[in-house]
Design a protein around this motif. Structure first.
Motif, PDB file in Angstrom:
ATOM      1  N   ASP A  25     141.430   3.599 -29.567  1.00  0.00           N
ATOM      2  CA  ASP A  25     140.624   2.401 -29.816  1.00  0.00           C
ATOM      3  C   ASP A  25     140.762   1.392 -28.676  1.00  0.00           C
ATOM      4  OD1 ASP A  25     139.802   3.490 -32.164  1.00  0.00           O
ATOM      5  OD2 ASP A  25     140.944   2.164 -33.469  1.00  0.00           O
ATOM      6  N   ARG A  82     145.321   6.806 -32.926  1.00  0.00           N
ATOM      7  CA  ARG A  82     144.086   6.042 -33.127  1.00  0.00           C
ATOM      8  C   ARG A  82     144.120   4.742 -32.318  1.00  0.00           C
ATOM      9  NH1 ARG A  82     139.556   5.636 -36.896  1.00  0.00           N
ATOM     10  NH2 ARG A  82     138.421   3.890 -36.003  1.00  0.00           N
ATOM     11  N   SER A  97     137.307  10.187 -36.390  1.00  0.00           N
ATOM     12  CA  SER A  97     137.951   9.718 -35.161  1.00  0.00           C
ATOM     13  C   SER A  97     138.513  10.883 -34.376  1.00  0.00           C
ATOM     14  CB  SER A  97     139.070   8.722 -35.483  1.00  0.00           C
ATOM     15  OG  SER A  97     140.134   9.359 -36.175  1.00  0.00           O
ATOM     16  N   GLY A 116     141.365  11.477 -30.949  1.00  0.00           N
ATOM     17  CA  GLY A 116     142.276  10.913 -29.973  1.00  0.00           C
ATOM     18  C   GLY A 116     143.119  12.013 -29.361  1.00  0.00           C
TER      19      GLY A 116
END
Length: 329
Positions: free
Chosen positions: A213, A209, A268, A270
């Motif tokens: 980000d 994450r 999310s 990733g």
């Protein structure tokens, strides 16, 4: 109506908070231990307003208290002498920062706004309401407004009994490409979907994450990545689903989904870059796996979130327009 103002970093959880969250159908990101972990890692103090009618909690508003002193790399201390009340859902752009137990209560938002104004004192300029859907602006307090469009929210209804029925509604070239990639990726990697606590460690999730980000970090509001304690609470909550891609045990791709009986939220995504040993096209394949899981689990649909609107529209998602509404005090 009475409003209780809380700082989740320091104030204890109200005894009826979890009952209110569940009665309102709110996702796990509103659980108080996750709000506390988010608040400790935020750049601006988080204020939580809990509205009560006759002593019964009926709704809530969450807002970051943003002052001009916000600095890259700094964390929340005390709110400044002036700034803006930024209403948003902590750690989740797919939800709003305000909600109520049942039907919309017309008194809730004005009461919370008045309570925040009294608490903050003079110098604070107004409120920014994020993720305002069409038709909602009239319910927000204040008359003078500046409305700015934001990225649409993609939602995908799932009325089909199996994945093949979803494939059938796609453009043939998109359908053939997704099917071909799904076969080759499944042959190369270990692909699993299930309870997050069984498939990924909090440390792995926090690293993945954070890398994602930081890659998309905004220069204007450079929010720090979510910390390990937040991911520990989220993954251990029992309300989070993970999609993982691994090669010989190494995590190459990860999606976290906030589970819900009707509309789970894709929180999310990733992946390891290809130049660092990752695999191409996992982002697109991830939608196939999440949709397959949601159909199999009997969910009504998936909230695919913001960003990549064209890709999500090609998958059959509806793009729900939204905006940010600035209301001066």
């Amino acid at each position: 109506m009475r409003v209780e103002l809380l700082d989740p970093r320091h104030d204890p959880e109200p005894g009826d908070w979890e009952e209110l969250r569940q009665a309102a159908g709110q996702r796990v990101t509103w659980r108080y231990d996750l709000l506390r972990a988010y608040a400790w890692s935020a750049q601006a103090p988080l204020a939580l307003a809990v509205a009560r009618r006759d002593g019964r909690a009926v709704g809530a508003v969450a807002a970051s208290l943003r002052s001009p002193r916000l600095r890259r790399g700094a964390y929340a201390d005390r709110h400044g002498p002036a700034g803006v009340v930024d209403v948003h859902a902590p750690a989740n752009r797919s939800q709003k920062g305000w909600w109520w137990r049942g039907d919309p209560d017309p008194d809730l938002l004005p009461a919370c706004t008045r309570a925040l104004r009294r608490h903050l004192g003079p110098g604070w300029r107004g409120t920014v309401w994020r993720e305002v859907s069409d038709g909602e602006a009239a319910r927000l307090p204040g008359r003078l407004r500046l409305r700015l469009p934001t990225a649409p929210l993609a939602t995908l209804a799932l009325p089909w009994p199996d994945l093949d029925q979803w494939y059938a509604v796609l453009d043939p070239r998109r359908r053939d490409s997704l099917r071909r990639r799904a076969r080759t990726i499944a042959a190369e990697l270990s692909v699993r979907v299930g309870p997050a606590g069984e498939l990924v460690s909090a440390d792995e999730a926090a690293r993945m994450r954070a890398e994602n980000d930081l890659k998309h970090r905004s220069r204007l509001t450079p929010a720090p990545p979510l910390p390990l304690p937040y991911l520990e609470a989220l993954i251990g909550s029992g309300e989070c689903v993970a999609l993982t891609y691994r090669r010989r045990g190494r995590l190459l791709g990860l999606s976290l989904i906030l589970d819900h009986a009707a509309w789970p939220i894709c929180l999310s995504w990733g992946a390891v870059p290809v130049e660092q040993g990752g695999r191409k096209h996992l982002y697109f394949d991830g939608y196939v796996r999440m949709i397959e899981w949601a159909i199999g689990a009997g969910r009504r649909g998936l909230v695919l979130g913001k960003g990549q609107a064209e890709v999500k529209s090609d998958l059959g998602a509806e793009l729900v327009t939204s905006s940010a509404l600035a209301v001066p005090w």
